[in-house]
Enzyme design. Sequence first.
Site, short mmCIF file in Angstrom:
data_model
loop_
_atom_site.label_atom_id
_atom_site.label_comp_id
_atom_site.label_asym_id
_atom_site.label_seq_id
_atom_site.Cartn_x
_atom_site.Cartn_y
_atom_site.Cartn_z
N ASN A 131 3.27 40.73 68.96
CA ASN A 131 2.50 41.80 68.36
C ASN A 131 3.28 42.32 67.15
O ASN A 131 4.51 42.35 67.18
CB ASN A 131 2.28 42.94 69.35
CG ASN A 131 1.55 42.49 70.60
OD1 ASN A 131 0.35 42.25 70.58
ND2 ASN A 131 2.27 42.34 71.70
N ARG A 152 -1.17 40.36 68.99
CA ARG A 152 -1.10 38.95 69.36
C ARG A 152 -2.37 38.56 70.11
O ARG A 152 -2.74 39.16 71.10
CB ARG A 152 0.13 38.72 70.25
CG ARG A 152 0.30 37.30 70.73
CD ARG A 152 1.50 37.17 71.67
NE ARG A 152 1.36 38.00 72.86
CZ ARG A 152 2.16 37.91 73.93
NH1 ARG A 152 3.16 37.05 73.93
NH2 ARG A 152 1.98 38.70 74.96
N THR A 208 1.50 49.83 73.94
CA THR A 208 2.85 49.28 74.08
C THR A 208 3.53 49.22 72.72
O THR A 208 4.75 49.41 72.61
CB THR A 208 2.82 47.88 74.72
OG1 THR A 208 1.88 47.06 74.03
CG2 THR A 208 2.45 47.94 76.20
N CYS A 248 -2.48 50.32 69.72
CA CYS A 248 -1.72 49.51 70.67
C CYS A 248 -0.72 50.42 71.35
O CYS A 248 0.23 50.91 70.71
CB CYS A 248 -1.00 48.36 69.96
SG CYS A 248 0.03 47.35 71.05
N CYS A 295 -0.82 45.89 78.50
CA CYS A 295 -1.47 46.56 77.37
C CYS A 295 -1.55 48.05 77.69
O CYS A 295 -2.15 48.44 78.69
CB CYS A 295 -2.86 45.99 77.12
SG CYS A 295 -3.78 46.87 75.84
N ASN A 300 -9.44 50.95 70.80
CA ASN A 300 -9.05 49.66 71.37
C ASN A 300 -9.94 49.46 72.61
O ASN A 300 -9.80 50.18 73.60
CB ASN A 300 -7.58 49.73 71.76
CG ASN A 300 -6.87 48.40 71.85
OD1 ASN A 300 -5.74 48.34 72.32
ND2 ASN A 300 -7.48 47.32 71.43
N ASN A 314 -3.07 50.64 75.99
CA ASN A 314 -4.42 51.19 75.91
C ASN A 314 -5.29 50.63 77.03
O ASN A 314 -6.14 51.33 77.58
CB ASN A 314 -5.05 50.87 74.56
CG ASN A 314 -4.43 51.69 73.45
OD1 ASN A 314 -4.24 52.89 73.58
ND2 ASN A 314 -4.09 51.04 72.35
#
EC number: 5.1.1.7
Length: 303
Positions: A202, A221, A231, A229, A81, A15, A83
């Site tokens: 997301n 999203r 979160t 991801c 976020c 990411n 990451n």
Amino acid sequence: MLVMLQFSKYQGLGNDFLLIDGREDQLTQQVINPDPAWVRKICDRHFGIGADGLILALPPRADGDLRMQIFNADGSLAEMCGNGIRCLTRFLADIEGDLCVQRWNIETLAGIICPVLQEDGQICVDMGTPFLDPESIPTTLTIGSAGLPQGECHLGSTSLHVAAVGMGNPHLIVPVEDLENIPFENWGQRLEKHHAFPAKTNVHFLKIHSPNQLEIRVWERGSGPTLACGTGACASLVATCLLGLSDDHAEVLLPGGVLQISWPGRRGSVFMTGPAEPIFDGVLTPLLSPSHAEVLPQDDQII
């Protein structure tokens, strides 16, 4: 004369993000509050630099050490976020070098987040307490017997059993039997914009291998398919924990690698541990600079 913007590119489990340091309050408003078209341009993998998002390190507004402002690849503002905050932490540590404090209090739209750089180079982040109230996520799904929003999302003739969790940003968790044989992009883009999520969401397709091992495919999203991801991994553990499908700690397998997620005692903060690495540093060419970021002193200036 044009302002030349320095940037760094970092990745956490694939990411990837562009990071710009503005902690000395040196960035123009065209960078701090950018035109979404500019963010889309620099994040474009064919005509720009290429990234899943843009992260700005800015002066704090309250009691934090700094403020993180993050934009998705489509130019929309993101609350948080996982990451991304690991990448920002690694970025700060690399800048500060031997003077690195090992711990930062970072202001985000989801509140103060506290990452810690461990001796092994992994970054452990206190991600805060999950949101389970539908209005806080936000979602129109209602609280089920497990104590989190649950329901069905209908995509044509297909009905999917789903759950929702907020980690400062909204997450939809969709348990499936086989991650490889689902219409991933079709479902992902439709569920992102599902009417049950007024701010979009997301989306995480989840397979449970054991109580201590989960696997997810991510549709973010504003960015679409991504390799990880943070979160979302946290939200997935919270959901499976409350549904009685996992323990309060598990490794979460993502296309880009593995995160360790824990929710001690199934209350309070969720903790995420994982890597982040630098890719390269660079300077935006004039063609990639914000259109209004022109002109300062007599020579081109790097900030």
